[in-house]
Design a protein around this motif. Structure first.
Motif, PDB file in Angstrom:
ATOM      1  N   ASN A   1      56.328  21.787  47.437  1.00 14.10           N
ATOM      2  CA  ASN A   1      57.188  21.713  46.321  1.00 14.10           C
ATOM      3  C   ASN A   1      58.337  20.891  46.355  1.00 14.10           C
ATOM      4  O   ASN A   1      58.861  20.253  45.537  1.00 14.10           O
ATOM      5  CB  ASN A   1      57.497  23.265  46.122  1.00 14.10           C
ATOM      6  CG  ASN A   1      56.606  24.095  45.475  1.00 14.10           C
ATOM      7  OD1 ASN A   1      55.749  23.851  44.829  1.00 14.10           O
ATOM      8  ND2 ASN A   1      56.765  25.447  45.665  1.00 14.10           N
ATOM      9  N   ALA A   2      58.985  20.902  47.729  1.00  7.47           N
ATOM     10  CA  ALA A   2      60.252  20.080  47.694  1.00  7.47           C
ATOM     11  C   ALA A   2      59.823  18.705  47.988  1.00  7.47           C
ATOM     12  O   ALA A   2      60.580  17.738  47.250  1.00  7.47           O
ATOM     13  CB  ALA A   2      60.827  20.427  49.107  1.00  7.47           C
ATOM     14  N   THR A   3      58.735  18.237  48.430  1.00  9.93           N
ATOM     15  CA  THR A   3      58.232  16.995  48.600  1.00  9.93           C
ATOM     16  C   THR A   3      57.965  16.481  46.912  1.00  9.93           C
ATOM     17  O   THR A   3      58.225  15.235  46.686  1.00  9.93           O
ATOM     18  CB  THR A   3      57.041  16.694  49.342  1.00  9.93           C
ATOM     19  OG1 THR A   3      57.307  16.958  50.657  1.00  9.93           O
ATOM     20  CG2 THR A   3      56.504  15.421  49.165  1.00  9.93           C
ATOM     21  N   ARG A   4      57.137  17.360  46.240  1.00  8.16           N
ATOM     22  CA  ARG A   4      57.010  17.073  44.851  1.00  8.16           C
ATOM     23  C   ARG A   4      58.207  16.725  44.279  1.00  8.16           C
ATOM     24  O   ARG A   4      58.450  15.630  43.478  1.00  8.16           O
ATOM     25  CB  ARG A   4      56.073  17.830  44.165  1.00  8.16           C
ATOM     26  CG  ARG A   4      55.801  17.701  42.732  1.00  8.16           C
ATOM     27  CD  ARG A   4      55.281  19.078  41.880  1.00  8.16           C
ATOM     28  NE  ARG A   4      53.972  19.095  42.401  1.00  8.16           N
ATOM     29  CZ  ARG A   4      53.572  20.265  43.186  1.00  8.16           C
ATOM     30  NH1 ARG A   4      54.598  21.099  43.712  1.00  8.16           N
ATOM     31  NH2 ARG A   4      52.258  20.547  43.597  1.00  8.16           N
ATOM     32  N   GLU A   5      59.287  17.544  44.175  1.00  6.74           N
ATOM     33  CA  GLU A   5      60.403  17.320  43.506  1.00  6.74           C
ATOM     34  C   GLU A   5      61.377  16.179  44.007  1.00  6.74           C
ATOM     35  O   GLU A   5      61.822  15.563  43.179  1.00  6.74           O
ATOM     36  CB  GLU A   5      61.250  18.570  43.517  1.00  6.74           C
ATOM     37  CG  GLU A   5      62.578  18.729  42.837  1.00  6.74           C
ATOM     38  CD  GLU A   5      63.342  19.976  42.736  1.00  6.74           C
ATOM     39  OE1 GLU A   5      64.479  20.095  42.276  1.00  6.74           O
ATOM     40  OE2 GLU A   5      62.774  20.956  43.308  1.00  6.74           O
ATOM     41  N   ALA A   6      61.325  16.060  45.212  1.00  6.63           N
ATOM     42  CA  ALA A   6      62.097  14.652  45.704  1.00  6.63           C
ATOM     43  C   ALA A   6      61.328  13.476  45.353  1.00  6.63           C
ATOM     44  O   ALA A   6      62.185  12.468  44.835  1.00  6.63           O
ATOM     45  CB  ALA A   6      62.075  14.861  47.253  1.00  6.63           C
ATOM     46  N   LEU A   7      60.143  13.311  45.509  1.00  5.08           N
ATOM     47  CA  LEU A   7      59.442  12.198  44.726  1.00  5.08           C
ATOM     48  C   LEU A   7      59.534  11.864  43.279  1.00  5.08           C
ATOM     49  O   LEU A   7      59.871  10.886  42.859  1.00  5.08           O
ATOM     50  CB  LEU A   7      58.080  12.179  45.382  1.00  5.08           C
ATOM     51  CG  LEU A   7      57.631  12.086  46.636  1.00  5.08           C
ATOM     52  CD1 LEU A   7      56.133  12.288  47.337  1.00  5.08           C
ATOM     53  CD2 LEU A   7      58.389  11.043  47.382  1.00  5.08           C
ATOM     54  N   GLU A   8      59.660  13.090  42.427  1.00  2.70           N
ATOM     55  CA  GLU A   8      60.103  13.038  41.105  1.00  2.70           C
ATOM     56  C   GLU A   8      61.261  12.504  40.787  1.00  2.70           C
ATOM     57  O   GLU A   8      61.470  11.776  39.866  1.00  2.70           O
ATOM     58  CB  GLU A   8      59.587  14.319  40.399  1.00  2.70           C
ATOM     59  CG  GLU A   8      58.131  14.725  40.517  1.00  2.70           C
ATOM     60  CD  GLU A   8      57.350  13.905  39.323  1.00  2.70           C
ATOM     61  OE1 GLU A   8      57.944  13.216  38.771  1.00  2.70           O
ATOM     62  OE2 GLU A   8      55.876  14.136  39.328  1.00  2.70           O
ATOM     63  N   ARG A   9      62.171  13.050  41.750  1.00  6.31           N
ATOM     64  CA  ARG A   9      63.648  12.834  41.529  1.00  6.31           C
ATOM     65  C   ARG A   9      63.919  11.454  41.949  1.00  6.31           C
ATOM     66  O   ARG A   9      65.123  10.754  41.517  1.00  6.31           O
ATOM     67  CB  ARG A   9      64.658  13.773  41.991  1.00  6.31           C
ATOM     68  CG  ARG A   9      64.469  15.072  41.437  1.00  6.31           C
ATOM     69  CD  ARG A   9      65.480  15.952  42.083  1.00  6.31           C
ATOM     70  NE  ARG A   9      65.595  17.449  41.508  1.00  6.31           N
ATOM     71  CZ  ARG A   9      66.375  18.238  41.779  1.00  6.31           C
ATOM     72  NH1 ARG A   9      67.336  18.082  42.669  1.00  6.31           N
ATOM     73  NH2 ARG A   9      66.567  19.562  41.258  1.00  6.31           N
ATOM     74  N   GLY A  10      63.290  11.021  43.114  1.00  3.07           N
ATOM     75  CA  GLY A  10      63.721   9.666  43.510  1.00  3.07           C
ATOM     76  C   GLY A  10      64.664   9.678  44.733  1.00  3.07           C
ATOM     77  O   GLY A  10      65.154   8.952  45.134  1.00  3.07           O
ATOM     78  N   HIS A  11      64.934  11.096  45.065  1.00  2.00           N
ATOM     79  CA  HIS A  11      65.820  11.305  46.240  1.00  2.00           C
ATOM     80  C   HIS A  11      65.465  12.622  47.027  1.00  2.00           C
ATOM     81  O   HIS A  11      65.070  13.478  46.472  1.00  2.00           O
ATOM     82  CB  HIS A  11      67.455  11.256  46.036  1.00  2.00           C
ATOM     83  CG  HIS A  11      67.835  12.509  44.919  1.00  2.00           C
ATOM     84  ND1 HIS A  11      68.006  13.396  45.250  1.00  2.00           N
ATOM     85  CD2 HIS A  11      67.774  12.246  43.536  1.00  2.00           C
ATOM     86  CE1 HIS A  11      68.191  14.472  44.131  1.00  2.00           C
ATOM     87  NE2 HIS A  11      68.253  13.565  43.134  1.00  2.00           N
ATOM     88  N   GLY A  12      65.836  12.744  48.134  1.00  2.51           N
ATOM     89  CA  GLY A  12      65.624  13.972  48.870  1.00  2.51           C
ATOM     90  C   GLY A  12      66.451  15.013  48.400  1.00  2.51           C
ATOM     91  O   GLY A  12      67.495  14.877  47.951  1.00  2.51           O
ATOM     92  N   LEU A  13      66.124  16.190  48.912  1.00  6.21           N
ATOM     93  CA  LEU A  13      66.799  17.508  48.453  1.00  6.21           C
ATOM     94  C   LEU A  13      67.705  18.084  49.576  1.00  6.21           C
ATOM     95  O   LEU A  13      67.160  17.966  50.808  1.00  6.21           O
ATOM     96  CB  LEU A  13      65.554  18.474  47.992  1.00  6.21           C
ATOM     97  CG  LEU A  13      64.598  18.139  46.959  1.00  6.21           C
ATOM     98  CD1 LEU A  13      64.015  19.446  47.004  1.00  6.21           C
ATOM     99  CD2 LEU A  13      65.422  17.430  45.768  1.00  6.21           C
ATOM    100  N   THR A  14      68.805  18.397  49.221  1.00  8.70           N
ATOM    101  CA  THR A  14      69.911  18.933  50.255  1.00  8.70           C
ATOM    102  C   THR A  14      70.200  20.317  50.345  1.00  8.70           C
ATOM    103  O   THR A  14      71.049  20.909  51.213  1.00  8.70           O
ATOM    104  CB  THR A  14      71.155  18.269  49.890  1.00  8.70           C
ATOM    105  OG1 THR A  14      71.623  18.418  48.787  1.00  8.70           O
ATOM    106  CG2 THR A  14      70.785  16.520  50.157  1.00  8.70           C
ATOM    107  N   GLY A  15      69.608  21.295  49.331  1.00  2.00           N
ATOM    108  CA  GLY A  15      69.909  22.518  49.350  1.00  2.00           C
ATOM    109  C   GLY A  15      69.428  23.472  50.756  1.00  2.00           C
ATOM    110  O   GLY A  15      68.488  23.050  51.245  1.00  2.00           O
TER     111      GLY A  15
END
Length: 258
Positions: free
Chosen positions: A95-109
């Motif tokens: 899920n985090a990988t999918r969201e990061a690639l959709e957003r164009g940046h890594g997740l920090t939470g």
């Protein structure tokens, strides 16, 4: 001297061993050989996103001769959107990988510390990547310090193994834990500890990979990381021939090595 080929095949074979059992709890199955179908209904020898994203990193380094974060990100997007670096299409993505690639940046939470960057990290030990570059590769998808520092630590461990450190040396006090203390969820720290525990408490590639799968839950990723380390320790010659023969996508793997 261990090679990237030892490491990547170690990862891919263990990944494929774990794919049929992903999400199944510990004690509900027993993996003793490489089989197919199961959780994702894939043919025997099929590896997952763990190895696909690893190959994307390797292919980038092969082509550029350096760590190109934007280039790696582009290859990850091709994998995610087009099925690049897969045997027959994408079938598993965190899920985090999918969201990061959709957003164009890594997740920090704090809740974004899955093992999706650690799973592709070990082969970076065969590059000249600095700690900051390892952090940056993790941060393409997983940018929280818990994830980035786990990746840095894993690269240092892999480099120590390449330099002939023993599994017990790199595992430290993790090696002495009871199996009941070892968790195998998708949390990056659990995967880190589980992979080292399996490496330190077994004496062959096959034992290590099977131990990782049989921990249950995130079977493919735990096995992928443990298998990459075991590939360094035991070499490709230590991987059972029948497992290598069953492994799919070997031409694709060979084309990405540097």
């Amino acid at each position: 001297m261990p090679t990237l080929r030892d490491c990547v095949y170690g990862q891919a074979v263990a990944d494929a061993l774990g794919v049929p059992y992903e999400f199944r709890p510990r004690g509900s199955f027993r993996c003793t050989d490489m089989v197919g179908h199961g959780s994702h209904n894939k043919p025997t020898g099929t590896w997952s996103d763990d190895t696909s994203m690893t190959l994307a990193i390797c292919d980038s380094y092969r082509e550029l001769g350096c760590i190109g974060v934007n280039d790696i990100r582009g290859r990850f997007v091709r994998w995610y959107r087009e099925g690049a670096y897969t045997v027959d299409g994408l079938f598993d993505v965190g899920n985090a990988t999918r969201e990061a690639l959709e957003r164009g940046h890594g997740l920090t939470g704090e809740w974004d510390n899955g093992n999706g960057s650690l799973m592709r990290t070990v082969p970076l030990a065969f590059t000249d990547a600095t700690d900051d570059e390892v952090r940056a590769v993790s941060a393409i998808t997983h940018a929280n310090p818990t994830s980035t520092e786990a990746c840095v630590a894993m690269v240092h461990i892999a480099r120590d193994l390449i330099a002939s450190a023993s599994p017990a040396d790199v595992a430290g006090d993790i090696a002495a834990r009871h199996v009941d203390e070892i968790r195998s969820t998708g949390f990056v720290c659990h995967t880190f500890d589980a992979a080292l525990w399996c490496l330190a408490n077994t004496s062959s590639y096959a034992e290590c990979a099977l131990a990782a799968v049989n921990l249950g839950d995130d079977t493919d990723t735990t096995a992928a990381v443990a298998g990459a380390l075991a590939g360094i320790v035991y070499g490709i010659e230590g991987i059972p021939t029948e497992w290598l023969d069953k492994l799919r996508g070997k031409d694709l793997i060979e084309g990405c090595l540097f």
